[in-house]
Design an enzyme around this catalytic site. Structure first.
Site, mmCIF file in Angstrom:
data_model
loop_
_atom_site.group_PDB
_atom_site.id
_atom_site.type_symbol
_atom_site.label_atom_id
_atom_site.label_comp_id
_atom_site.label_asym_id
_atom_site.label_seq_id
_atom_site.Cartn_x
_atom_site.Cartn_y
_atom_site.Cartn_z
ATOM 1 N N ASP A 62 1.159 -1.471 -0.019
ATOM 2 C CA ASP A 62 -0.177 -0.204 0.232
ATOM 3 C C ASP A 62 0.749 1.129 -0.230
ATOM 4 O OD1 ASP A 62 -2.030 -1.995 0.661
ATOM 5 O OD2 ASP A 62 -2.119 -1.208 1.985
ATOM 6 N N TYR A 96 4.915 -8.397 8.483
ATOM 7 C CA TYR A 96 4.776 -7.495 8.414
ATOM 8 C C TYR A 96 5.090 -7.072 9.823
ATOM 9 C CZ TYR A 96 2.561 -7.736 4.227
ATOM 10 O OH TYR A 96 2.256 -7.973 2.895
ATOM 11 N N ASP A 145 -7.209 2.141 6.489
ATOM 12 C CA ASP A 145 -6.257 2.522 7.558
ATOM 13 C C ASP A 145 -5.640 4.240 7.839
ATOM 14 O OD1 ASP A 145 -5.305 3.770 4.987
ATOM 15 O OD2 ASP A 145 -4.024 2.423 3.850
ATOM 16 N N ARG A 192 -4.965 -4.888 6.799
ATOM 17 C CA ARG A 192 -5.499 -4.197 7.057
ATOM 18 C C ARG A 192 -6.932 -4.657 7.557
ATOM 19 N NH1 ARG A 192 -7.034 -0.522 1.946
ATOM 20 N NH2 ARG A 192 -5.977 -2.488 1.269
#
Length: 274
Positions: A74, A102, A116, A209
């Site tokens: 992203d 992550y 987000d 997300r």
């Protein structure tokens, strides 16, 4: 005249070396630009070094440098972006489906349309009732083989167009159906309400997300991703393997390149999840 000829020879030599690269390496994607923007900036830097000026890296016809990335990060995220060059682009599908790690910072009490911090707040709920123990307990239900609904704002496509682009153009977009994804490990690193930090290892097609959004709902509140960093993709780690912008040179890439045998024409780059 001789100087000009020497300069052209040097340029063509550098370009030949660049075009003969076959393999994969990892670069650092900073927050802000899209993964495609970062890839185009990398191409531009390499072609400029090779003496090719005023090229449009977005044009794929008669492309003189074949390059793709192994899964979209992203715009608001940073970290490892795997790049394939030459026949190395054929290997990128393994990066899309392979393991990724992550570190995500979530914020409780606020939900956004993009899931987000780049989006608009669409819901606010209390979070004072949430304890560290309860959050850790809820994480167990998001570990292993689970079903996950991808975000509306994503690189997934409908009729050849990205859902995120369609939404920005004002089109109505239906949510994609839930699909199977795998979470290998999920741990809570820090809990300082409203913020919490997760360490995640997952397989292909997984959206951080969506995880944070669903976690907020499971805790009778809401949440969104405040920060996201990809620390590992396949064999490439943030600490050991990524090339930062100042290292986007032929020499640095030659040192970092994991070569592959040139057997077929490279594949086009494919969009992937965060």
């Amino acid at each position: 005249m001789k100087t000009g000829m020497a300069g052209n020879t040097k340029m063509s030599s550098s370009l030949v070396k660049l075009q003969s690269l076959n393999g994969m390496f990892a670069i650092y994607k900073k927050k802000g630009p899209t993964s495609a923007d970062v890839l185009n900036a990398l191409k531009e830097a390499l072609l400029k070094e090779a003496g090719v000026e005023s090229s449009n890296p977005r044009k794929r016809k008669k492309q003189c440098l074949k390059m793709g990335h192994g899964g979209t990060l992203d715009s608001a995220a940073s970290g490892v972006l795997v790049v394939g060059v030459g026949s190395g682009t054929k290997m990128l599908s393994s990066m899309l489906t392979g393991s990724k790690k992550y570190v995500a910072v979530g914020e409780l009490g606020k939900a956004t349309d993009t899931l987000d911090a780049t989006g608009s707040i669409v819901l606010e709920k209390g979070f004072d009732h949430i304890t560290r123990l309860e959050l850790e307990e809820k994480l167990k239900s998001f570990t292993g083989d689970i079903m996950q609904v991808p975000p509306l704002f994503s690189a997934l496509k409908k009729d050849g167009q990205r859902l995120s682009v369609l939404l920005k153009q004002g089109h109505k977009v239906e949510a994609k159906p839930a699909r199977p994804v795998t979470v290998y490990s999920l741990t809570l690193q820090d809990f300082t309400p409203p913020l919490f930090t997760l360490d995640i290892e997952c397989g292909g097609g997984f959206y951080v997300r969506s995880l944070v959004d669903e976690l907020g709902k499971a805790l009778s509140s809401c949440a969104h991703v405040k920060e996201l960093v990809r620390t590992k993709q396949g064999p490439f780690t943030l600490q050991e393997h990524v090339l930062h912008e100042q290292q986007w040179t032929l020499e640095d890439i030659l040192q970092a390149l994991r070569p592959v045998q040139n057997q077929q024409d490279p594949a086009e780059e494919k969009p992937g999840p965060e």
